[in-house]
Write a protein that holds these residues in place. Structure first.
Motif, PDB file in Angstrom:
ATOM      1  N   GLN A   6       0.691  -1.228  -0.002  1.00  0.00           N
ATOM      2  CA  GLN A   6       0.063   0.107  -0.109  1.00  0.00           C
ATOM      3  C   GLN A   6       0.754   1.262   0.098  1.00  0.00           C
ATOM      4  N   LEU A   7       1.959   1.266   0.578  1.00  0.00           N
ATOM      5  CA  LEU A   7       3.082   2.195   0.520  1.00  0.00           C
ATOM      6  C   LEU A   7       3.739   2.539  -0.737  1.00  0.00           C
ATOM      7  N   GLY A   8       3.577   1.534  -1.447  1.00  0.00           N
ATOM      8  CA  GLY A   8       4.431   1.550  -2.609  1.00  0.00           C
ATOM      9  C   GLY A   8       6.115   1.023  -2.456  1.00  0.00           C
ATOM     10  N   LEU A   9       6.106   0.150  -1.510  1.00  0.00           N
ATOM     11  CA  LEU A   9       7.366  -0.270  -1.143  1.00  0.00           C
ATOM     12  C   LEU A   9       7.855  -1.713  -1.287  1.00  0.00           C
ATOM     13  N   ALA A  10       6.756  -2.502  -1.691  1.00  0.00           N
ATOM     14  CA  ALA A  10       6.831  -3.989  -1.382  1.00  0.00           C
ATOM     15  C   ALA A  10       7.753  -4.323  -2.495  1.00  0.00           C
ATOM     16  N   ALA A  54      17.957  -6.241  10.453  1.00  0.00           N
ATOM     17  CA  ALA A  54      18.814  -5.051  10.213  1.00  0.00           C
ATOM     18  C   ALA A  54      18.477  -4.675   8.659  1.00  0.00           C
ATOM     19  N   ARG A  55      18.565  -5.647   7.748  1.00  0.00           N
ATOM     20  CA  ARG A  55      18.524  -5.082   6.408  1.00  0.00           C
ATOM     21  C   ARG A  55      17.087  -4.501   5.893  1.00  0.00           C
ATOM     22  N   PHE A  56      16.062  -5.097   6.623  1.00  0.00           N
ATOM     23  CA  PHE A  56      14.713  -4.425   6.718  1.00  0.00           C
ATOM     24  C   PHE A  56      14.699  -2.853   7.054  1.00  0.00           C
ATOM     25  N   ALA A  61      14.573   2.933   6.669  1.00  0.00           N
ATOM     26  CA  ALA A  61      15.521   4.100   6.539  1.00  0.00           C
ATOM     27  C   ALA A  61      15.880   4.891   5.430  1.00  0.00           C
ATOM     28  N   SER A  62      16.408   4.144   4.706  1.00  0.00           N
ATOM     29  CA  SER A  62      16.709   4.691   3.379  1.00  0.00           C
ATOM     30  C   SER A  62      15.510   5.330   2.471  1.00  0.00           C
ATOM     31  N   PRO A  68      11.173  14.970   2.341  1.00  0.00           N
ATOM     32  CA  PRO A  68      11.711  16.118   2.854  1.00  0.00           C
ATOM     33  C   PRO A  68      11.880  16.575   4.261  1.00  0.00           C
ATOM     34  N   THR A  69      10.975  15.917   5.131  1.00  0.00           N
ATOM     35  CA  THR A  69      10.553  16.450   6.515  1.00  0.00           C
ATOM     36  C   THR A  69      11.354  15.269   7.647  1.00  0.00           C
ATOM     37  N   PHE A  70      12.033  14.467   6.996  1.00  0.00           N
ATOM     38  CA  PHE A  70      12.549  13.303   7.646  1.00  0.00           C
ATOM     39  C   PHE A  70      14.011  13.404   7.961  1.00  0.00           C
ATOM     40  N   GLU A  71      14.353  13.284   9.270  1.00  0.00           N
ATOM     41  CA  GLU A  71      15.688  13.444   9.711  1.00  0.00           C
ATOM     42  C   GLU A  71      16.123  12.037  10.555  1.00  0.00           C
ATOM     43  N   LEU A  72      17.212  11.192  10.173  1.00  0.00           N
ATOM     44  CA  LEU A  72      17.610  10.096  10.899  1.00  0.00           C
ATOM     45  C   LEU A  72      18.792  10.349  11.584  1.00  0.00           C
TER      46      LEU A  72
END
Length: 359
Positions: A6-10, A54-56, A61-62, A68-72
């Motif tokens: 649903q998030l376009g990530l699969a 960890a890979r997931f 995170a990537s 634009p408003t995310f900071e790690l």
């Protein structure tokens, strides 16, 4: 996987090395039971995708970095909470104060923020610990091996498939690590040779206890998951045992429920304590149900261990699990959990993959 879709990530996630597990099996001295068939699910993803956590997390995170408003911040240890009139207003990281409209603690089973907030977790009674280690996968390994439990007297071994290796989980009584460590690797290798004979040709690769990692199993839950300005989710709010392999599922569903409640509130300008309470109300019934099943399993394991009997499900279940509809029902129950939340269409998720593609 469906939520990530649903998030376009699969699709991008599945380009990473992973292992599609289609079955869950019990191997007992009396024979093999297959209680779960994920291949029977009516889904684009009729399997469990196994990959290192960890890979997931690196993948998530990537993708988040592209927003634009995310900071790690890596290695940022929270040392305190900032508060005003009883409301959490941010966190302290070292000497720096980070203000926040809402602090969401997703910092795991040993949650530092949970401790700082004075929201203790009550243990519900785990009876088992797990030693994890890896053995190489070989081309002639049984093709049907996916997620398997091998039962013997006093203990069992869990096997998780991977593209290049097997993750092996060796059970031991709660608090029994010292005795197992003193006995060394030979009893572990002997169990593998006896119960998983096709692994016997590589058990000698386990030469030292330092190759193992102890997972101290716990089942615990916080009575109140929130304070004004603060919400606990995932293992920070409720520690899930590895039994059933659904800890990630429960945590991800917490995030879905939190997004459904909190995004509208944040857009409106303020998160109220009633919004935080609603997240817990949405998720706690499912968590209680999953943890109750895990506690029952732990009690059965303890009873079998005390009676020096093989830890295994009743053999009469072979006829129950022989029915394809039962195996499908079991897969649905484990794959989705009780009352699974779904991302609200009001969150306008279509904007998320578009933003990622643009960057």
């Amino acid at each position: 996987m469906e939520t990530l879709d649903q998030l376009g990530l699969a699709d991008d996630l599945l380009r990473l090395p992973h292992y599609p597990a289609r079955h869950f099996r019990f191997h007992t001295p009396a024979g093999t039971l297959t209680p779960t068939d994920y291949g029977a699910l009516d889904s684009r993803f009729p399997y469990v995708a196994l990959m290192p956590q960890a890979r997931f997390l690196d993948f998530l995170a990537s993708r988040a970095r592209e927003l634009p408003t995310f900071e790690l911040r890596l290695g940022a240890r929270v040392t305190g909470l900032t508060e005003e009139d009883g409301v959490v207003t941010g966190v302290r990281v070292g000497d720096e104060e980070l203000p926040a409209s809402l602090v969401v603690a997703a910092d795991g089973r040993f949650s530092r923020i949970r401790t700082l907030a004075g929201l203790p977790a009550k243990s519900l009674g785990a009876q088992t610990d797990i030693l994890w280690f890896a053995l190489p996968r070989r081309p002639d390994d049984p093709p049907e091996a996916d997620v398997d439990l091998y039962f013997g007297a006093d203990r069992y071994v869990g096997l998780l498939g991977g593209p290049q290796e097997w993750q092996v989980g060796y059970s031991l009584p709660k608090g029994g690590y010292t005795a197992v460590r003193e006995a060394g690797v030979e009893p572990i290798r002997a169990f593998l040779r006896e119960r998983i004979p096709w692994l016997a040709d590589r058990t000698d690769l386990l030469t030292d206890m330092n190759q193992t990692t102890l997972l101290s199993v716990d089942i615990a839950r916080v009575e109140r998951w929130h304070r004004p300005g603060l919400l606990l989710i995932g293992d920070a709010a409720h520690v899930i045992s590895p039994v059933g392999g659904n800890g990630i599922l429960m945590a991800l569903q917490d995030a879905v429920a939190a997004a459904n409640r909190l995004v509208p509130a944040l857009r409106a300008g303020k998160v109220h304590d009633s919004d935080l309470m609603a997240v817990q109300q949405d998720r706690e019934p499912a968590i209680r149900q999953v943890q109750a099943a895990q506690v029952r399993t732990e009690k059965q394991v303890l009873k079998a261990r005390e009676r020096n009997r093989t830890i295994a499900p009743p053999w009469f279940l072979r006829w129950v699990f022989a029915v394809p509809a039962v195996r499908k029902w079991s897969a649905e129950k484990n794959a989705y959990g009780p009352n699974p939340p779904h991302l609200s269409p009001e969150l306008n998720l279509s904007a998320v993959p578009t933003m990622i593609e643009r960057h």
